[in-house]
Motif scaffolding. Structure first.
Motif, PDB file in Angstrom:
ATOM      1  N   PHE A 146       0.838  -1.197   0.000  1.00  0.00           N
ATOM      2  CA  PHE A 146       0.000   0.000   0.000  1.00  0.00           C
ATOM      3  C   PHE A 146       0.876   1.251   0.000  1.00  0.00           C
ATOM      4  O   PHE A 146       2.091   1.185   0.239  1.00  0.00           O
ATOM      5  CB  PHE A 146      -0.915   0.015   1.233  1.00  0.00           C
ATOM      6  CG  PHE A 146      -2.107  -0.891   1.132  1.00  0.00           C
ATOM      7  CD1 PHE A 146      -3.357  -0.389   0.812  1.00  0.00           C
ATOM      8  CD2 PHE A 146      -1.986  -2.260   1.361  1.00  0.00           C
ATOM      9  CE1 PHE A 146      -4.459  -1.224   0.727  1.00  0.00           C
ATOM     10  CE2 PHE A 146      -3.076  -3.104   1.282  1.00  0.00           C
ATOM     11  CZ  PHE A 146      -4.318  -2.583   0.962  1.00  0.00           C
TER      12      PHE A 146
ATOM     13  N   MET B 123      -1.656   5.081   3.524  1.00  0.00           N
ATOM     14  CA  MET B 123      -2.528   3.977   3.900  1.00  0.00           C
ATOM     15  C   MET B 123      -1.843   3.055   4.906  1.00  0.00           C
ATOM     16  O   MET B 123      -2.491   2.521   5.816  1.00  0.00           O
ATOM     17  CB  MET B 123      -2.945   3.193   2.658  1.00  0.00           C
ATOM     18  CG  MET B 123      -3.621   4.035   1.585  1.00  0.00           C
ATOM     19  SD  MET B 123      -5.141   4.812   2.160  1.00  0.00           S
ATOM     20  CE  MET B 123      -6.293   3.481   1.957  1.00  0.00           C
ATOM     21  N   ARG B 124      -0.534   2.874   4.766  1.00  0.00           N
ATOM     22  CA  ARG B 124       0.191   2.058   5.743  1.00  0.00           C
ATOM     23  C   ARG B 124       0.134   2.692   7.131  1.00  0.00           C
ATOM     24  O   ARG B 124      -0.070   2.002   8.136  1.00  0.00           O
ATOM     25  CB  ARG B 124       1.642   1.881   5.300  1.00  0.00           C
ATOM     26  CG  ARG B 124       1.827   1.060   4.046  1.00  0.00           C
ATOM     27  CD  ARG B 124       3.242   0.548   3.929  1.00  0.00           C
ATOM     28  NE  ARG B 124       4.211   1.633   3.811  1.00  0.00           N
ATOM     29  CZ  ARG B 124       4.703   2.081   2.670  1.00  0.00           C
ATOM     30  NH1 ARG B 124       4.292   1.540   1.527  1.00  0.00           N
ATOM     31  NH2 ARG B 124       5.601   3.044   2.641  1.00  0.00           N
TER      32      ARG B 124
ATOM     33  N   GLU C 138      -7.324   0.770  -2.043  1.00  0.00           N
ATOM     34  CA  GLU C 138      -6.629   1.555  -3.064  1.00  0.00           C
ATOM     35  C   GLU C 138      -7.063   1.010  -4.415  1.00  0.00           C
ATOM     36  O   GLU C 138      -6.639  -0.068  -4.825  1.00  0.00           O
ATOM     37  CB  GLU C 138      -5.112   1.457  -2.911  1.00  0.00           C
ATOM     38  CG  GLU C 138      -4.544   2.300  -1.790  1.00  0.00           C
ATOM     39  CD  GLU C 138      -3.024   2.373  -1.829  1.00  0.00           C
ATOM     40  OE1 GLU C 138      -2.421   1.729  -2.709  1.00  0.00           O
ATOM     41  OE2 GLU C 138      -2.441   3.070  -0.985  1.00  0.00           O
TER      42      GLU C 138
ATOM     43  N   LYS D  53      -8.774   6.229  -3.196  1.00  0.00           N
ATOM     44  CA  LYS D  53      -8.060   5.746  -2.012  1.00  0.00           C
ATOM     45  C   LYS D  53      -8.929   6.080  -0.813  1.00  0.00           C
ATOM     46  O   LYS D  53      -9.252   7.243  -0.593  1.00  0.00           O
ATOM     47  CB  LYS D  53      -6.689   6.407  -1.873  1.00  0.00           C
ATOM     48  CG  LYS D  53      -5.659   5.974  -2.890  1.00  0.00           C
ATOM     49  CD  LYS D  53      -4.310   6.611  -2.588  1.00  0.00           C
ATOM     50  CE  LYS D  53      -3.266   6.169  -3.591  1.00  0.00           C
ATOM     51  NZ  LYS D  53      -1.924   6.741  -3.301  1.00  0.00           N
TER      52      LYS D  53
END
Length: 626
Positions: A362, A366-367, A562, A582
């Motif tokens: 990702f 997002m992580r 995503e 996203k």
């Protein structure tokens, strides 16, 4: 074969946005998997197309040569067949028919744009639906009629495996043209992304499985394990589950054996850890999870014993590990509080990741969101931590917590149940092939060319590899369900459309690399290379993976999504990308559930999964340790 579509010009004038929505909706609703063969596939072509290998003469540069011979078919008509010979490797095809679409090699180097891919997707989906409808509406023949018909079959396709690639290939293959035989010790297909849900009772095992015989009722299924491959005689030697040895001759062989969880040789992993690769793993994990709570609730258990038993550790910060951590939190926060309220205070969860972040596939934002979400639930996340040994009650790790170059710190993590979801390794079937010096690389993945043919096999082997077990000559694609399903569909369409893909598989690298060499020679003034680049010929593009995005559930009605469209070849991304969305939180959760219910391989599975979700929501999960 499809006839030339007059609506193609009309589609060109349609606004691209509406065309994009149309193709995505149609494909998601009907197609289990897809990848475009080529924007130059001509529906009216009568030519047999194949990746072509030409003779290279020592005196002068030669980039291709063509040989034809007449082949008598069942209908009495002659069809050209292009033979393969030694030398440089370029995709070249014969041309027959006035309406044949043509393209030069220069265009082969340019990746398809998203809208050309979309048009090809719609065409492929229509053809796939036509094959499935024809199969469903055709009456099943008697055994005598079937055997008589099979004697007239021109090709026998033997498929080893029952995963994503094998299921897509079996479902799309036109059994009126080929005899389909599926060989696997597992008689069913499993929707692997939902194994984490089944391990805690959110969905039931049978809701996410489908018997391989259901995917193509005219295909033959043999419950056996592949043991040895004789490429000269074209025989696959197998052992059945009852211990019987059988030999299966083939014309085309497709290997889709998948991978198993990689323990990296860590002591104690195989003996003390649980995995999440198959239904049996999820069933064992689910029973062990309930057993921990039942044992902790026994009279006379001390607080220390309860904390030991109810310490849950997940090794691996990829999608499998993160999704199981999220599903485990849902189980702990709802069902455990309902049925084991006195044990909630003793429960702890830990996620161990060897890399600097979780969910490395990702984006950075997002992580970070996933990491914050897990920690907000009380999950202890250990980054840059490698497991060195798994004991009976504790895990010994080495964590890099100091400055770069500093010695790692030894960390001990107590556990009562450990789930290992880190890495992939070849299955025993693959290991046996490696021992016999078959064309497998050191990581256990089969080396293939751009058309999914296995490299290094002698003679006219006609062996293909798809899915997790396959790797490209210039780089490996992600080991995901998307890749495997698209490869299976791509290979099925090559076979359905009559492309001649048999021939000597090259030992040296070719494809895009050779095409680049041709272009470089043309830039240096080589006249033959210039002629090669400019010569219009119908071409079938090598396999290209169209990534539709990635999803991951993080627990408590939250997920990461995503969604983008990215073209990737065997060597990596081609550069075509459209970022659609996203999202995280509840929006990502809705998208995650929508995609997972849509991508179920049958209407039966969609209905069962929906009922399971409703049952877990209103009545709670089933905590029976069955």
């Amino acid at each position: 074969r499809l006839q030339p579509c007059p609506a193609r010009q009309k589609l060109g004038s349609m606004p691209r946005f509406f065309f994009f929505l149309l193709l995505v909706g149609v494909s998601c609703a009907f197609s289990p998997s897809f990848t475009p063969l080529s924007r130059t596939l001509s529906p009216s072509s009568k030519a047999l197309r194949l990746p072509f290998r030409c003779a290279q003469k020592p005196q002068k540069k030669c980039f291709w040569a063509m040989y034809e011979e007449k082949v008598e078919t069942k209908t009495g008509q002659d069809k050209p067949r292009i033979e393969l010979c030694n030398g440089m490797d370029l995709p070249v095809f014969d041309v027959h028919g006035p309406n044949e679409d043509r393209i030069n090699l220069e265009s082969l180097l340019r990746p398809d744009n998203i809208f050309e891919i979309g048009y090809s997707k719609v065409v492929d989906t229509v053809q796939d639906i036509n094959v499935i409808i024809k199969r469903a509406t055709t009456a099943r023949k008697s055994e005598k009629e079937r055997k008589a018909e099979l004697r007239d079959k021109r090709r026998r396709v033997v498929l080893v495996g029952s995963g994503w690639g094998a299921h897509a290939l079996t479902k799309i293959l036109d059994d009126d043209e080929v005899e389909v035989i599926v060989v696997s010790p597992r008689s069913y297909f499993v929707f692997t992304p939902m194994l984490a849900s089944s391990a805690v009772g959110t969905v039931e095992y049978r809701s996410i499985t489908e018997p391989m015989r259901f995917s193509n009722k005219k295909a033959r299924f043999i419950e056996a394990t592949a043991e040895e491959l004789d490429t000269e005689k074209k025989i696959l030697r197998c052992n059945t589950t009852m211990g019987r040895e059988i030999n299966i001759p083939y014309d085309s062989l497709v290997l889709s054996v998948g991978m198993k969880t990689n323990t990296f040789g860590t002591p104690g992993v195989a003996e003390h850890c649980f995995f999440l690769k198959d239904v049996d793993d999820a069933r064992s994990l689910r029973a062990a999870l309930i057993d921990r709570f039942e044992e902790a609730s026994l009279p006379g258990m001390t607080e220390a014993n309860k904390r030991q038993l109810l310490s849950f550790v997940v090794v691996g910060g990829g999608p499998t590990g993160v999704e199981f951590s999220g599903e485990l939190f849902d189980f702990l926060s709802s069902d455990v509080q309902k049925f084991y309220p006195d044990l909630v205070e003793f429960v702890s969860t830990t996620l161990i990741q060897a890399g600097p972040s979780i969910l490395p596939v990702f984006s950075e934002s997002m992580r970070s969101q996933a990491l914050d979400t897990l920690r907000s639930y009380g999950t202890r996340v250990l980054l840059q931590t490698r497991v060195k040994e798994v004991g009976t009650q504790e895990i010994t790790c080495q964590q890099k917590s100091g400055p770069q170059g500093a010695a790692p710190e030894t960390v001990t993590v107590p556990y009562g149940l450990c789930v290992w979801a880190a890495g992939n390794a070849p299955r025993p079937c693959s290991e046996r092939f490696i021992a016999k010096k078959q064309p497998w690389n050191k990581s256990g993945r089969i080396m293939t060319d751009g058309w999914l043919r296995v490299l290094g096999l002698p003679g006219d082997a006609n062996v293909f590899a798809i899915g997790d077990c396959a790797g490209g000559e210039s780089g490996a694609l992600p080991q995901t369900a998307q890749v495997a399903a698209q490869q299976g569909a791509y290979l099925a369409r090559l076979i359905n459309r009559g492309h001649q893909v048999m021939g000597t598989t090259p030992n040296e690298a070719y494809g895009r690399a050779v095409a680049d060499n041709v272009r470089e020679s043309a830039n240096q003034g080589d006249q033959l290379a210039k002629a090669v680049l400019a010569m219009p010929r119908p071409l079938v593009r090598p396999f290209q993976f169209l990534s539709l995005g990635i999803l991951a559930y993080t627990g408590k009605g939250s997920a990461l999504a995503e969604v983008d469209l990215t073209m990737e070849a065997q060597g990596g991304k081609d550069g075509s990308q459209i970022v659609v969305a996203k999202s995280g939180g509840w929006a990502g959760f809705l998208l995650w559930r929508s995609v997972y219910i849509t991508k179920q391989v049958a209407l039966r599975n969609r209905v069962l999964v929906l009922f399971d979700w409703m049952q877990a929501k209103f009545f709670g999960r089933d905590i029976s340790a069955v």
